[in-house]
Design an enzyme around this catalytic site. Structure first.
Site, PDB file in Angstrom:
ATOM      1  N   ASP A  62       0.881  -1.160   0.000  1.00  0.00           N
ATOM      2  CA  ASP A  62       0.000   0.000   0.000  1.00  0.00           C
ATOM      3  C   ASP A  62       0.922   1.213   0.000  1.00  0.00           C
ATOM      4  O   ASP A  62       1.582   1.498   0.997  1.00  0.00           O
ATOM      5  CB  ASP A  62      -0.894  -0.004   1.239  1.00  0.00           C
ATOM      6  CG  ASP A  62      -1.847   1.178   1.274  1.00  0.00           C
ATOM      7  OD1 ASP A  62      -1.679   2.112   0.461  1.00  0.00           O
ATOM      8  OD2 ASP A  62      -2.747   1.188   2.138  1.00  0.00           O
ATOM      9  N   TYR A 164      -8.619  15.765  -9.952  1.00  0.00           N
ATOM     10  CA  TYR A 164      -7.981  15.029 -11.043  1.00  0.00           C
ATOM     11  C   TYR A 164      -7.002  15.931 -11.789  1.00  0.00           C
ATOM     12  O   TYR A 164      -5.848  15.555 -12.050  1.00  0.00           O
ATOM     13  CB  TYR A 164      -9.071  14.512 -11.972  1.00  0.00           C
ATOM     14  CG  TYR A 164      -8.643  13.533 -13.035  1.00  0.00           C
ATOM     15  CD1 TYR A 164      -7.711  12.537 -12.788  1.00  0.00           C
ATOM     16  CD2 TYR A 164      -9.230  13.588 -14.307  1.00  0.00           C
ATOM     17  CE1 TYR A 164      -7.363  11.623 -13.765  1.00  0.00           C
ATOM     18  CE2 TYR A 164      -8.897  12.673 -15.289  1.00  0.00           C
ATOM     19  CZ  TYR A 164      -7.955  11.696 -15.020  1.00  0.00           C
ATOM     20  OH  TYR A 164      -7.622  10.791 -15.994  1.00  0.00           O
ATOM     21  N   LYS A 168      -2.832  15.515 -11.945  1.00  0.00           N
ATOM     22  CA  LYS A 168      -2.086  15.315 -13.183  1.00  0.00           C
ATOM     23  C   LYS A 168      -1.144  16.482 -13.467  1.00  0.00           C
ATOM     24  O   LYS A 168      -0.024  16.294 -13.967  1.00  0.00           O
ATOM     25  CB  LYS A 168      -3.045  15.086 -14.346  1.00  0.00           C
ATOM     26  CG  LYS A 168      -3.894  13.827 -14.201  1.00  0.00           C
ATOM     27  CD  LYS A 168      -3.043  12.598 -13.898  1.00  0.00           C
ATOM     28  CE  LYS A 168      -3.870  11.332 -13.776  1.00  0.00           C
ATOM     29  NZ  LYS A 168      -3.046  10.151 -13.404  1.00  0.00           N
TER      30      LYS A 168
END
Length: 270
Positions: A62, A164, A168
């Protein structure tokens, strides 16, 4: 962790780590690199149950946990003694997209659940940063290696989710700045954009008409592009850049597993 190698069984070819290799793009990349002769290590929270060949060394991890991430690189160091390629593909941003019967992913930023920041920024950007730091410590003494950060067009245009876009854009900036600091060691860092990839989730959504798959890419396609980049003798000229996988494929004559040449998406296409 499972399936770890000992130093006396160390590979003689190139060594790659693909994070998030349990499924989707990460799995496709891992499969291609293995077929290309790499010794491949793959990480993921569910990597033990992943549909992968036994030759891929599975390291359950993880990447939100620093100690687990550190143990991954200890295992690579012990098993192979070096790392030639890191592909940062771990990403938790597409989890829990439907909550309480509602598709929450495109909600405005003030209505986004806190876990989505964790999934995109911590399990995505931060995981790539930490893994890259570990990789750099292994690569810089040898002055050899390549770091690939999987990113997307959301860095350059709003695609329905503010977090998002932040994630990015951060990935692309991280790539650019890491490239500056690794350039004296001849280690390139590249951000690579896939197109529409036929992952398990996309194929499921396509059944309801959510996606047109006519110009889509297999999960293996971007792995083929990465393999071509790795063997590019002039790759340092591209360090710090954002590259479109399909455009690179056309340059190198790389085809998808179905023999097709997927189109290189542009902002206008999005």
């Amino acid at each position: 962790m499972t399936n770890e190698r000992k130093r006396d069984d160390a590979p003689t070819g190139n060594v790659a780590l693909v994070t998030g290799a349990s499924r989707g793009v990460g799995r496709g990349i891992a499969l291609v690199l293995l077929a290309a002769g790499f010794q491949v290590y793959g990480t993921g929270r569910s990597i033990d149950q992943a549909d992968l060949p036994r030759e891929i060394v599975r390291l359950r991890c993880d990447h939100l946990n620093n100690d687990e991430t550190a143990r991954v690189f200890d295992a690579i160091r012990s098993g192979s003694g070096r790392l030639d390629l890191l592909v940062n593909c771990a990403w938790g941003g597409y989890e829990k997209m439907v909550e309480g019967g509602a598709f929450s992913w495109p909600a405005p930023f003030w209505e986004q659940p806190p876990h989505r920041w964790t999934g995109m920024m911590d399990a995505g950007v931060r995981a790539a940063f930490v893994c890259s730091a570990h990789a750099a410590r292994m690569m810089t003494p040898r002055r050899r290696g390549l770091i690939i950060n999987i990113s997307f067009w959301a860095a350059q245009r709003h695609l329905g989710n503010t977090i998002y876009g932040i994630a990015k854009a951060a990935t692309d900036k991280m790539t650019s700045d890491m490239a500056v600091e690794l350039k004296p060691f001849d280690i390139p860092v590249i951000a690579l954009y896939p197109g529409l990839v036929r992952t398990e989730a996309v194929l499921a959504a396509a059944k309801s008409g959510a996606f047109d798959l006519s110009t889509s890419e297999s999960p293996e396609f971007i792995g083929r592009v990465i393999n071509a980049l790795f063997h590019d003798q002039d790759l340092m000229a591209r360090t710090g850049q954002v590259l479109i996988a399909a455009a690179v494929a056309k340059e190198f004559g790389v085809l998808d597993i179905d023999g097709k040449s997927p189109p290189a998406l542009t902002l206008a296409d999005l």
